[in-house]
Design a protein around this motif. Sequence first.
Motif, PDB file in Angstrom:
ATOM      1  N   VAL A 221      39.063  32.500  48.107  1.00  0.00           N
ATOM      2  CA  VAL A 221      39.216  33.550  47.094  1.00  0.00           C
ATOM      3  C   VAL A 221      39.166  32.906  45.714  1.00  0.00           C
ATOM      4  O   VAL A 221      39.670  31.806  45.512  1.00  0.00           O
ATOM      5  CB  VAL A 221      40.539  34.330  47.261  1.00  0.00           C
ATOM      6  CG1 VAL A 221      40.545  35.112  48.564  1.00  0.00           C
ATOM      7  CG2 VAL A 221      41.744  33.400  47.187  1.00  0.00           C
ATOM      8  N   SER A 222      38.519  33.580  44.777  1.00  0.00           N
ATOM      9  CA  SER A 222      38.481  33.115  43.392  1.00  0.00           C
ATOM     10  C   SER A 222      38.392  34.333  42.488  1.00  0.00           C
ATOM     11  O   SER A 222      38.212  35.468  42.973  1.00  0.00           O
ATOM     12  CB  SER A 222      37.280  32.190  43.144  1.00  0.00           C
ATOM     13  OG  SER A 222      36.093  32.941  42.977  1.00  0.00           O
ATOM     14  N   ASP A 223      38.500  34.114  41.178  1.00  0.00           N
ATOM     15  CA  ASP A 223      38.275  35.232  40.276  1.00  0.00           C
ATOM     16  C   ASP A 223      36.776  35.492  40.178  1.00  0.00           C
ATOM     17  O   ASP A 223      35.970  34.825  40.829  1.00  0.00           O
ATOM     18  CB  ASP A 223      38.912  34.985  38.910  1.00  0.00           C
ATOM     19  CG  ASP A 223      38.283  33.825  38.148  1.00  0.00           C
ATOM     20  OD1 ASP A 223      37.214  33.335  38.580  1.00  0.00           O
ATOM     21  OD2 ASP A 223      38.852  33.399  37.131  1.00  0.00           O
ATOM     22  N   ALA A 224      36.397  36.450  39.363  1.00  0.00           N
ATOM     23  CA  ALA A 224      35.007  36.898  39.346  1.00  0.00           C
ATOM     24  C   ALA A 224      34.176  36.255  38.243  1.00  0.00           C
ATOM     25  O   ALA A 224      33.183  36.842  37.805  1.00  0.00           O
ATOM     26  CB  ALA A 224      34.961  38.420  39.212  1.00  0.00           C
ATOM     27  N   LEU A 225      34.544  35.051  37.793  1.00  0.00           N
ATOM     28  CA  LEU A 225      33.713  34.354  36.823  1.00  0.00           C
ATOM     29  C   LEU A 225      32.316  34.183  37.432  1.00  0.00           C
ATOM     30  O   LEU A 225      32.182  33.603  38.512  1.00  0.00           O
ATOM     31  CB  LEU A 225      34.327  32.991  36.496  1.00  0.00           C
ATOM     32  CG  LEU A 225      33.601  32.149  35.432  1.00  0.00           C
ATOM     33  CD1 LEU A 225      33.646  32.838  34.077  1.00  0.00           C
ATOM     34  CD2 LEU A 225      34.225  30.762  35.342  1.00  0.00           C
TER      35      LEU A 225
END
Length: 316
Positions: free
Chosen positions: A209-213
């Motif tokens: 999971v990561s942010d949407a950069l």
Amino acid sequence: MAMNRVQFQPGLSMAEFIRGYGSERQCEQALIAARWPDGFVCPHCRDTRSSSFERDGRTYWQCCRCRRQTTVTAGTIFAATKLPLTTWFLAMHLLTQSKNNVSALELRRHLGVSYVTALLVKHKLMQVMADREQGLVLTGRIEIDDAYLGGEHPGKTGRGSPNKVPFIAAVQTSADGKPQRVCFKAMRFTKAGIQDWAHRAIDPDAVVVSDALPSVKAGLAAEVVRYHAIKTGSGRQAVLHPEFRNVNTVLGNLKTAITGTYHAFNFSKYADRYLAEAQYRFNRRFDLRSILIRLVHAAAQTRAYPASVLRLAEIR
């Protein structure tokens, strides 16, 4: 609140360290066992037959095949050192038992050497840690976030700031949601850069999971099957997002440790080395009693790094 057993573990006390590594002979024997656990092996021709003798208090081996002489420090990170092994071992003990970091200035006071010498010792040992962590591959569930460190200068802050060094932070979590291992890497946030890093550091079967950069999202999606990009917003909302609780906690502790310990250092030049130090210590925090001898083993297997090589800037 339940006691955190990792934080409250006894570790290796200074009294125990002195009993085990207080003399030059004890340190030399520990280094011999780490470099040649099955007996002497010639670093030039790999023959195991040898004779030995002592000179100036240090053991020398002469290979029976190629006739070359060597010491246990030759060809390692300790090569050509003029410092006693007891000084090196004390430095390793201080760097591994500290929860945060030990600056070169503080190391200078503990070791009784000049600042230049303390700085060189620290960078050599950080390079050992960096080399040891190079092959790390995270598995299971992984939280990933982009982060920034560097000097305080006027101008744009955060993403896009020319004054800060960007780096990626990844935290592998256990089944019960606890952080297990971390991976830090200074890099520019491009699709190609993220993809290359993920190919080497992330198991393709991991749940990420990561942010949407956009650049991070594109790079990870190309390498990981089970990948989720989450829009976190900004400010406090992003920091408190439950999916990124572990990575945000690790980043907060990392930034506090670095800014609280180092008041003047070239992070833009040596970022990977300083990040590797924090990564190495975090990934071995579950057994503080063994971390010193593990670093000794790593140092005994690390090639020589002259000061001129250590001063070269990292290539990104």
